[in-house]
Motif scaffolding. Structure first.
Motif, PDB file in Angstrom:
ATOM      1  N   LYS A 165      -4.225  -0.479  -4.132  1.00  0.00           N
ATOM      2  CA  LYS A 165      -4.576   0.273  -5.336  1.00  0.00           C
ATOM      3  C   LYS A 165      -3.292   0.755  -5.993  1.00  0.00           C
ATOM      4  CE  LYS A 165      -5.356   4.537  -2.687  1.00  0.00           C
ATOM      5  NZ  LYS A 165      -6.315   5.617  -2.385  1.00  0.00           N
ATOM      6  N   ASN A 166      -3.409   1.209  -7.206  1.00  0.00           N
ATOM      7  CA  ASN A 166      -2.317   1.791  -7.993  1.00  0.00           C
ATOM      8  C   ASN A 166      -1.397   0.767  -8.664  1.00  0.00           C
ATOM      9  OD1 ASN A 166      -3.068   4.493  -7.372  1.00  0.00           O
ATOM     10  ND2 ASN A 166      -1.977   4.337  -5.414  1.00  0.00           N
TER      11      ASN A 166
ATOM     12  N   THR B 250       0.837  -1.204   0.000  1.00  0.00           N
ATOM     13  CA  THR B 250       0.000   0.000   0.000  1.00  0.00           C
ATOM     14  C   THR B 250       0.866   1.245   0.000  1.00  0.00           C
ATOM     15  OG1 THR B 250      -1.783  -1.145   1.176  1.00  0.00           O
ATOM     16  CG2 THR B 250      -1.775   1.265   1.279  1.00  0.00           C
TER      17      THR B 250
ATOM     18  N   ASP C 283      -9.931  -7.398  -9.519  1.00  0.00           N
ATOM     19  CA  ASP C 283     -10.251  -6.043  -9.071  1.00  0.00           C
ATOM     20  C   ASP C 283      -9.406  -5.660  -7.868  1.00  0.00           C
ATOM     21  OD1 ASP C 283     -12.201  -5.828 -10.991  1.00  0.00           O
ATOM     22  OD2 ASP C 283     -13.843  -6.396  -9.653  1.00  0.00           O
ATOM     23  N   ASN C 284      -8.905  -4.423  -7.870  1.00  0.00           N
ATOM     24  CA  ASN C 284      -8.194  -3.940  -6.696  1.00  0.00           C
ATOM     25  C   ASN C 284      -9.171  -3.301  -5.709  1.00  0.00           C
ATOM     26  OD1 ASN C 284      -8.733  -1.326  -7.582  1.00  0.00           O
ATOM     27  ND2 ASN C 284      -6.607  -0.825  -8.066  1.00  0.00           N
ATOM     28  N   ALA C 285      -8.651  -2.615  -4.698  1.00  0.00           N
ATOM     29  CA  ALA C 285      -9.488  -2.067  -3.638  1.00  0.00           C
ATOM     30  C   ALA C 285     -10.424  -0.974  -4.136  1.00  0.00           C
ATOM     31  CB  ALA C 285      -8.609  -1.523  -2.510  1.00  0.00           C
ATOM     32  N   GLU C 286     -10.137  -0.413  -5.307  1.00  0.00           N
ATOM     33  CA  GLU C 286     -10.978   0.637  -5.881  1.00  0.00           C
ATOM     34  C   GLU C 286     -11.826   0.124  -7.042  1.00  0.00           C
ATOM     35  OE1 GLU C 286      -8.636   4.793  -5.048  1.00  0.00           O
ATOM     36  OE2 GLU C 286      -8.112   3.711  -6.879  1.00  0.00           O
TER      37      GLU C 286
ATOM     38  N   ARG D 272       1.618   3.831  -3.297  1.00  0.00           N
ATOM     39  CA  ARG D 272       1.271   5.257  -3.123  1.00  0.00           C
ATOM     40  C   ARG D 272       2.468   6.136  -3.460  1.00  0.00           C
ATOM     41  NH1 ARG D 272       2.608   8.974   0.104  1.00  0.00           N
ATOM     42  NH2 ARG D 272       3.710   7.515   1.476  1.00  0.00           N
TER      43      ARG D 272
ATOM     44  N   LYS E 228     -10.636  -1.200  -9.719  1.00  0.00           N
ATOM     45  CA  LYS E 228      -9.862  -1.166 -10.955  1.00  0.00           C
ATOM     46  C   LYS E 228      -9.130  -2.494 -11.122  1.00  0.00           C
ATOM     47  CE  LYS E 228      -9.279   3.827 -10.555  1.00  0.00           C
ATOM     48  NZ  LYS E 228      -8.317   4.948 -10.385  1.00  0.00           N
TER      49      LYS E 228
END
Length: 304
Positions: free
Chosen positions: A242-243, A200, A263-266, A204, A268
């Motif tokens: 994410k990212n 994470t 799928d990621n946490a968002e 970021r 995407k």
């Protein structure tokens, strides 16, 4: 914020992924830049091709063939990265005799850009790993091992940013919990940090601070543990963060014909790929960026 859309098409053994406002075909008409990611995992000191009488993989693999294949792809696209997801050591007499020297020298000859560490890379102890570092002309990336009180301190990086054709590619590494797989005297005071928390943070930093266009996680956590869903794996990292655009995995010797899309946490999409073991396959994922840096991708596993 760019809207991302992914499309999976399993025909022909490849995964196709489109990111942007249009479908893959529309995106392809505006392709400006092409980045190729090649990768291996769990080669386990397999220098030669597998023996001809092997029941499953006769005559497969071999560093010479891999070198020829990598060179051919680099001639097709100079904007190529070559990565490894760990367990470089242990598995043949080459490691028993040379202690990892030959493996690192050959990877350097193939011009690997980066690798992460697997549990078997500690099989000669952390001092044995350290002793072979002069033969490795590539980066070791691992963010969740704290080597502060060991000889490996300052000899690895949590992440690195590579620039190919103006595209900023951020890569970070994750290693598996060594306790239970490696005796403590082999890894000494190496501390294991939570891979989800580290992933994470790393993603970021690479996205927001380093302004990367493409983020890759080099992981030796293992693809998935269905009997223990709480155990960190590539799939849990993909869904909890994410990212990240691509996770290149190792440890579980999982043979995937094409990357898995999750799928990621968002919500995407993330590509997760692993190509088995012993250098039998070479993973390939191609990313295409248009002038707005929207991208599409396709991935496959190539038999060596």
């Amino acid at each position: 914020m760019k809207r991302r859309q992914f499309i999976a098409n399993t025909a022909g053994g490849a995964t196709y992924m489109a990111m942007g406002s249009g479908i893959l075909q529309a995106c392809a008409t505006d392709q400006k830049k092409h980045i190729t990611i090649l990768h291996t995992n769990d080669t386990h000191s397999h220098i030669d091709a597998i023996e001809a009488n092997h029941p499953r993989y006769p005559n497969a693999g071999g560093v010479t063939r891999r070198a020829q294949l990598v060179e051919k792809i680099r001639r097709e696209n100079e904007h190529t990265l070559l990565l490894d997801a760990g367990d470089i050591f242990q598995g043949t007499a080459y490691f028993n005799f040379y202690g990892g020297e030959l493996e690192f020298k050959l990877m350097s000859h193939l011009k690997y850009d980066a690798a992460t560490l697997g549990n078997h890379d500690f099989d000669n102890g952390i001092d044995g790993l350290y002793a072979q570092l002069p033969h490795a002309k590539f980066d070791f990336l691992i963010a969740n091992y704290d080597f502060k009180n060991t000889v490996m301190n300052t000899h690895t990086k949590p992440y690195k940013v590579y620039v190919k054709d103006g595209i900023r590619i951020g890569i970070f590494g994750l290693g598996i919990q060594l306790d239970g797989l490696v005796t403590q005297k082999m890894y000494k005071e190496t501390k294991f940090l939570d891979p989800i928390e580290i992933a994470t943070d790393m993603s970021r930093i690479l996205k927001e601070e380093e302004q990367c266009d493409l983020i890759i996680c080099l992981s030796h956590l293992g693809y998935e543990y269905r009997n223990d869903p709480n155990k960190p794996s590539d799939m849990t990292v993909a869904t909890a963060t994410k990212n990240i655009d691509l996770i290149i995995g190792g440890h579980t010797h999982t043979f995937l014909e094409r990357p898995t899309i999750v799928d990621n946490a968002e919500g995407k999409k993330v590509l997760v790929n692993q190509v088995g073991c012993w250098g039998i396959n070479l993973g390939r994922v191609d990313f295409y960026f248009d002038s707005a840096k929207n991208s599409s991708a396709e991935g496959t596993s190539i038999i060596v």
